[in-house]
Design a protein around this motif. Structure first.
Motif, mmCIF file in Angstrom:
data_model
loop_
_atom_site.group_PDB
_atom_site.id
_atom_site.type_symbol
_atom_site.label_atom_id
_atom_site.label_comp_id
_atom_site.label_asym_id
_atom_site.label_seq_id
_atom_site.Cartn_x
_atom_site.Cartn_y
_atom_site.Cartn_z
ATOM 1 N N TYR A 35 0.845 -1.181 0.000
ATOM 2 C CA TYR A 35 0.000 0.000 0.000
ATOM 3 C C TYR A 35 0.885 1.238 0.000
ATOM 4 O O TYR A 35 2.020 1.216 0.474
ATOM 5 N N LEU A 43 -5.145 4.460 2.783
ATOM 6 C CA LEU A 43 -4.235 3.495 2.179
ATOM 7 C C LEU A 43 -4.775 3.085 0.815
ATOM 8 O O LEU A 43 -5.951 2.741 0.691
ATOM 9 N N PHE A 90 3.531 0.859 2.909
ATOM 10 C CA PHE A 90 3.294 -0.183 3.907
ATOM 11 C C PHE A 90 3.115 -1.525 3.225
ATOM 12 O O PHE A 90 2.409 -1.645 2.223
ATOM 13 N N LYS A 94 -1.534 -11.498 5.241
ATOM 14 C CA LYS A 94 -2.764 -12.052 5.805
ATOM 15 C C LYS A 94 -2.765 -13.561 5.634
ATOM 16 O O LYS A 94 -2.362 -14.075 4.580
ATOM 17 N N SER A 100 -11.194 -16.065 4.718
ATOM 18 C CA SER A 100 -10.533 -15.106 3.830
ATOM 19 C C SER A 100 -10.582 -13.700 4.382
ATOM 20 O O SER A 100 -9.829 -12.843 3.949
ATOM 21 N N TYR A 101 -11.453 -13.454 5.378
ATOM 22 C CA TYR A 101 -11.566 -12.103 5.900
ATOM 23 C C TYR A 101 -10.737 -11.890 7.166
ATOM 24 O O TYR A 101 -11.026 -11.011 7.968
ATOM 25 N N ASN A 102 -9.725 -12.700 7.355
ATOM 26 C CA ASN A 102 -8.823 -12.466 8.490
ATOM 27 C C ASN A 102 -8.199 -11.082 8.415
ATOM 28 O O ASN A 102 -8.106 -10.470 7.357
ATOM 29 N N GLU A 103 -7.719 -10.616 9.537
ATOM 30 C CA GLU A 103 -7.093 -9.304 9.593
ATOM 31 C C GLU A 103 -5.763 -9.300 8.859
ATOM 32 O O GLU A 103 -5.133 -10.339 8.672
ATOM 33 N N GLN A 104 -5.353 -8.107 8.444
ATOM 34 C CA GLN A 104 -4.040 -7.932 7.856
ATOM 35 C C GLN A 104 -3.062 -7.482 8.940
ATOM 36 O O GLN A 104 -3.425 -6.733 9.840
ATOM 37 N N PHE A 106 0.495 -5.451 9.499
ATOM 38 C CA PHE A 106 1.247 -4.432 8.779
ATOM 39 C C PHE A 106 2.688 -4.315 9.262
ATOM 40 O O PHE A 106 2.974 -4.491 10.451
ATOM 41 N N GLY A 107 3.557 -3.960 8.334
ATOM 42 C CA GLY A 107 4.914 -3.591 8.677
ATOM 43 C C GLY A 107 4.970 -2.154 9.161
ATOM 44 O O GLY A 107 3.974 -1.440 9.133
ATOM 45 N N PRO A 108 6.151 -1.681 9.580
ATOM 46 C CA PRO A 108 6.291 -0.334 10.150
ATOM 47 C C PRO A 108 6.346 0.774 9.118
ATOM 48 O O PRO A 108 6.268 1.951 9.483
ATOM 49 N N PHE B 34 -13.795 -3.535 9.868
ATOM 50 C CA PHE B 34 -12.627 -3.458 10.736
ATOM 51 C C PHE B 34 -12.357 -2.002 11.119
ATOM 52 O O PHE B 34 -12.644 -1.079 10.364
ATOM 53 N N TYR B 36 -8.778 -0.127 12.341
ATOM 54 C CA TYR B 36 -7.352 -0.229 12.614
ATOM 55 C C TYR B 36 -6.889 1.089 13.237
ATOM 56 O O TYR B 36 -7.435 2.160 12.947
ATOM 57 N N GLN B 42 4.265 4.414 13.008
ATOM 58 C CA GLN B 42 4.113 2.968 13.082
ATOM 59 C C GLN B 42 3.162 2.489 11.986
ATOM 60 O O GLN B 42 2.498 3.276 11.336
ATOM 61 N N GLY B 43 3.120 1.175 11.814
ATOM 62 C CA GLY B 43 2.146 0.585 10.910
ATOM 63 C C GLY B 43 0.786 0.475 11.574
ATOM 64 O O GLY B 43 0.608 0.839 12.727
ATOM 65 N N LEU B 44 -0.184 -0.009 10.813
ATOM 66 C CA LEU B 44 -1.534 -0.170 11.339
ATOM 67 C C LEU B 44 -1.626 -1.447 12.164
ATOM 68 O O LEU B 44 -0.982 -2.447 11.867
ATOM 69 N N PHE B 94 -14.081 -5.375 4.206
ATOM 70 C CA PHE B 94 -13.633 -6.480 3.364
ATOM 71 C C PHE B 94 -14.856 -7.141 2.754
ATOM 72 O O PHE B 94 -15.806 -7.476 3.450
#
Lengths: 115, 111
Positions: A35, A43, A90, A94, A100-104, A106-108, B34, B36, B42-44, B94
């Protein structure tokens, strides 16, 4: 577990230069995403991957390329950087385990400035 | 197609006051919603999610959100905020294999 890591954290490029952003995850997740985050725009999805060796275009793919040669890594490339690509990037991953709708996760982020 | 609208770009509030961050969505398929949170530099990270069942969802750090299907809303609330809640909050939907994020609401908590 380190989760999702991104390299580098900061980078300054000149117009026309190229670079690769690296994303790595140690959670064995199938899906990975890139993103960009710009003020007031939330995003926006650049590219994503549903598994090793596969990639797909997102909402704003122009000027970027990606590769997923290994399940744990997702690379974002800028072949010829432009000032419009100044942004915070970013990576996220997942799991498809269960739903399939699990949370994502994220990196920093990588803060990129193109002069 | 899905879309998400966060109705406030910035919300200033005093410490210990209640807060509500508003989110409206549109979707032609079943949705999963969701919130976030992104702390500075920082990231989300996931705050809470609605998948099905009870329309009132509780998340981390004392936040909760209510899913209202008739009003297509998923507003985030906290009865008493702390300075440490200062962050940007993103609503996301989603559905149909994609996650769409809202533009974000910046919450400023003042002493």
């Amino acid at each position: 577990n380190a989760g999702v890591t991104q390299t580098p954290k900061f980078r300054v490029l000149k117009t026309g230069q190229s670079m690769t952003l690296l994303c790595a995850q140690d959670m064995n997740h199938e899906y990975m995403y890139w993103y960009r985050q710009d003020p007031g725009m939330g995003l926006r999805l650049i590219h994503y991957s549903v598994g090793e060796g596969t990639t797909a275009k997102g909402e704003v793919p122009d000027g970027y390329n990606v590769s997923r040669l290994k399940k744990q890594n997702f690379l974002l490339g800028l072949e010829s950087a432009a000032p419009s690509q100044t942004s915070v990037y970013f990576c996220a991953s997942k799991s498809l385990e269960g739903h399939s709708y699990n949370e994502q996760f994220f990196g920093p982020g990588t803060r990129l400035t193109v002069l | 197609a899905q879309s998400v609208t966060q109705l406030d770009s910035q919300v200033p509030v005093f410490e210990e006051a209640p807060v509500e961050l508003r989110c409206n969505y549109s979707s032609s398929v079943s949705v999963y919603l969701f919130w976030y949170v992104q702390y500075p530099n920082q990231g989300l990270q996931l705050l809470l999610k609605y998948l099905s069942g009870s329309t009132l969802v509780k998340g981390i750090n004392g936040f909760e959100a209510e899913f209202n299907k008739s009003q297509t809303s998923f507003h985030l609330r906290k009865p008493s905020v702390h300075i440490s809640d200062t962050a940007e909050y993103f609503c996301a939907v989603f559905g149909g294999f994609k996650t769409i994020f809202g533009a974000g609401t910046r919450l400023f908590v003042k002493a």
